[in-house]
Design a protein around this motif. Structure first.
Motif, mmCIF file in Angstrom:
data_model
loop_
_atom_site.group_PDB
_atom_site.id
_atom_site.type_symbol
_atom_site.label_atom_id
_atom_site.label_comp_id
_atom_site.label_asym_id
_atom_site.label_seq_id
_atom_site.Cartn_x
_atom_site.Cartn_y
_atom_site.Cartn_z
ATOM 1 N N VAL A 55 9.191 -10.456 6.878
ATOM 2 C CA VAL A 55 10.550 -10.310 6.361
ATOM 3 C C VAL A 55 10.550 -9.242 5.273
ATOM 4 C CG1 VAL A 55 12.545 -11.479 5.386
ATOM 5 C CG2 VAL A 55 10.921 -12.770 6.795
ATOM 6 N N ASP A 56 11.170 -8.094 5.575
ATOM 7 C CA ASP A 56 11.234 -6.986 4.627
ATOM 8 C C ASP A 56 12.351 -6.051 5.085
ATOM 9 O OD1 ASP A 56 10.551 -4.396 3.204
ATOM 10 O OD2 ASP A 56 8.886 -5.636 2.507
ATOM 11 N N ASP A 57 13.109 -5.499 4.148
ATOM 12 C CA ASP A 57 14.197 -4.612 4.545
ATOM 13 C C ASP A 57 13.718 -3.197 4.850
ATOM 14 O OD1 ASP A 57 13.594 -4.006 1.925
ATOM 15 O OD2 ASP A 57 15.675 -3.839 1.259
ATOM 16 N N ASP A 58 12.434 -2.930 4.673
ATOM 17 C CA ASP A 58 11.855 -1.620 4.986
ATOM 18 C C ASP A 58 11.107 -1.715 6.308
ATOM 19 O OD1 ASP A 58 10.298 0.714 5.155
ATOM 20 O OD2 ASP A 58 10.150 0.875 2.969
ATOM 21 N N ALA A 59 11.621 -1.039 7.333
ATOM 22 C CA ALA A 59 11.018 -1.109 8.658
ATOM 23 C C ALA A 59 9.603 -0.553 8.681
ATOM 24 C CB ALA A 59 11.887 -0.356 9.675
ATOM 25 N N LEU A 60 9.332 0.448 7.826
ATOM 26 C CA LEU A 60 7.985 1.018 7.789
ATOM 27 C C LEU A 60 6.986 0.016 7.213
ATOM 28 C CD1 LEU A 60 8.656 4.692 6.613
ATOM 29 C CD2 LEU A 60 7.992 3.897 8.895
ATOM 30 N N VAL A 61 7.402 -0.729 6.207
ATOM 31 C CA VAL A 61 6.533 -1.767 5.649
ATOM 32 C C VAL A 61 6.226 -2.810 6.719
ATOM 33 C CG1 VAL A 61 6.377 -3.652 3.976
ATOM 34 C CG2 VAL A 61 7.267 -1.423 3.271
ATOM 35 N N ARG A 62 7.249 -3.235 7.446
ATOM 36 C CA ARG A 62 7.045 -4.229 8.505
ATOM 37 C C ARG A 62 6.096 -3.703 9.567
ATOM 38 N NH1 ARG A 62 12.756 -4.521 8.514
ATOM 39 N NH2 ARG A 62 12.793 -3.870 10.713
ATOM 40 N N ALA A 63 6.255 -2.441 9.936
ATOM 41 C CA ALA A 63 5.398 -1.859 10.969
ATOM 42 C C ALA A 63 3.945 -1.818 10.511
ATOM 43 C CB ALA A 63 5.884 -0.454 11.318
ATOM 44 N N GLY A 64 3.725 -1.442 9.261
ATOM 45 C CA GLY A 64 2.362 -1.399 8.744
ATOM 46 C C GLY A 64 1.726 -2.777 8.683
ATOM 47 N N LEU A 65 2.500 -3.763 8.240
ATOM 48 C CA LEU A 65 1.976 -5.127 8.185
ATOM 49 C C LEU A 65 1.683 -5.658 9.578
ATOM 50 C CD1 LEU A 65 4.328 -6.649 5.457
ATOM 51 C CD2 LEU A 65 1.865 -6.252 5.235
ATOM 52 N N ALA A 66 2.576 -5.362 10.511
ATOM 53 C CA ALA A 66 2.381 -5.847 11.879
ATOM 54 C C ALA A 66 1.109 -5.263 12.486
ATOM 55 C CB ALA A 66 3.592 -5.483 12.742
ATOM 56 N N MET A 67 0.879 -3.988 12.267
ATOM 57 C CA MET A 67 -0.323 -3.343 12.803
ATOM 58 C C MET A 67 -1.580 -3.969 12.191
ATOM 59 S SD MET A 67 -1.312 0.705 12.768
ATOM 60 C CE MET A 67 0.253 1.077 13.578
ATOM 61 N N PRO A 83 -5.102 -5.149 -1.027
ATOM 62 C CA PRO A 83 -5.906 -4.639 0.092
ATOM 63 C C PRO A 83 -5.671 -5.454 1.364
ATOM 64 C CG PRO A 83 -7.231 -4.779 -1.899
ATOM 65 C CD PRO A 83 -5.926 -5.463 -2.206
ATOM 66 N N PRO A 84 -5.617 -4.796 2.519
ATOM 67 C CA PRO A 84 -5.364 -5.507 3.781
ATOM 68 C C PRO A 84 -6.236 -6.731 4.016
ATOM 69 C CG PRO A 84 -5.195 -3.153 4.137
ATOM 70 C CD PRO A 84 -5.667 -3.331 2.720
ATOM 71 N N PRO A 85 -7.557 -6.672 3.762
ATOM 72 C CA PRO A 85 -8.357 -7.884 3.994
ATOM 73 C C PRO A 85 -7.890 -9.071 3.155
ATOM 74 C CG PRO A 85 -9.783 -5.973 3.759
ATOM 75 C CD PRO A 85 -8.415 -5.534 3.353
ATOM 76 N N ARG A 86 -7.398 -8.792 1.947
ATOM 77 C CA ARG A 86 -6.908 -9.857 1.075
ATOM 78 C C ARG A 86 -5.623 -10.479 1.639
ATOM 79 N NH1 ARG A 86 -7.125 -14.162 -2.135
ATOM 80 N NH2 ARG A 86 -5.787 -14.052 -3.966
ATOM 81 N N ILE A 87 -4.768 -9.652 2.237
ATOM 82 C CA ILE A 87 -3.536 -10.178 2.833
ATOM 83 C C ILE A 87 -3.869 -11.048 4.037
ATOM 84 C CG2 ILE A 87 -1.380 -9.570 4.001
ATOM 85 C CD1 ILE A 87 -1.250 -7.062 2.278
ATOM 86 N N VAL A 88 -4.811 -10.595 4.853
ATOM 87 C CA VAL A 88 -5.243 -11.403 6.009
ATOM 88 C C VAL A 88 -5.826 -12.729 5.533
ATOM 89 C CG1 VAL A 88 -6.881 -11.527 7.926
ATOM 90 C CG2 VAL A 88 -5.639 -9.396 7.484
#
Length: 217
Positions: A10-22, A110-115
């Protein structure tokens, strides 16, 4: 597939969502099931896709992240919520936790921390470290009437449950509080579940905040 964690972004920035999804779809035990551009869309998406964890931005149009978190966590079988934002004021953090969020991360994490956070929160563990939790609670101003309400709530607990609640308020996890209070891990988890049920709380973080409001943590 039963062990795969279902995530809503859930984010109003489509680029943020795309990066998180990837990033999240690259983890073996996580799958992104849907995206939403604001809190109102998030509620609809939860109804349609039944995520286990919601990664929630704070500042969004229509319905913000705090209001959306509160709505989702008030449901009978709510998803876990991790707030993911660029705004890390004490007020934002505490408001998110009081609304029922299981954690709070900044977007430069960092991505590993989010995962790792998604995995931990899906298992019912808050992702704030004990040190961060203590710092936040020490800097939180107790609201008018909160002290009395918190003391009254803790009085509803058995002496042993009260000890567990205060240990959580000091940032101890189940294993640490079990060792300190000389009980096995299963008993510690049972006490935590009982506290949540008796006091109508969503997660351990809210137990910690209650202990803080009572000026006992």
């Amino acid at each position: 597939m039963a062990d795969v964690i279902r995530v809503l972004l859930v984010d109003d920035d489509a680029l943020v969502r795309a990066g998180l999804a990837m990033m999240l779809d690259g983890a073996a035990d996580i799958t992104v099931v849907a995206e939403a551009g604001d809190g109102r869309e998030a509620v609809t998406a939860v109804d349609a896709h039944f995520p286990d964890v919601v990664l929630m931005d704070l500042r969004m149009p229509n319905v913000d992240g705090i209001a959306a978190t509160r709505r989702l966590r008030s449901r009978p079988r709510p998803p876990e919520v991790i707030v993911l934002t660029t705004f890390d004021t004490d007020e934002n953090i505490v408001d998110a936790l009081r609304a029922g969020a299981g954690g709070f991360l900044l977007k430069d994490t960092p991505p590993p921390r989010i995962v790792e956070a998604v995995t931990r929160v899906a298992a019912g563990d808050p992702i704030l470290s004990p040190g961060v939790m203590r710092r936040l609670m020490e800097r939180t101003v107790v609201q008018s009437g909160a002290f009395e309400r918190a003391r009254a709530a803790l009085d509803e607990l058995t002496p042993r449950e009260r000890e567990v609640a205060l240990a959580i308020g000091r940032g101890l996890g189940n294993a640490d509080l079990a060792g300190e209070l000389e009980m096995n891990l299963t008993t510690a988890k049972t006490h935590v579940s009982s506290i949540l049920t008796k006091l109508g709380l969503d997660n351990r973080t809210q137990i910690a905040l209650l202990a803080h409001d009572a000026d006992l943590a």
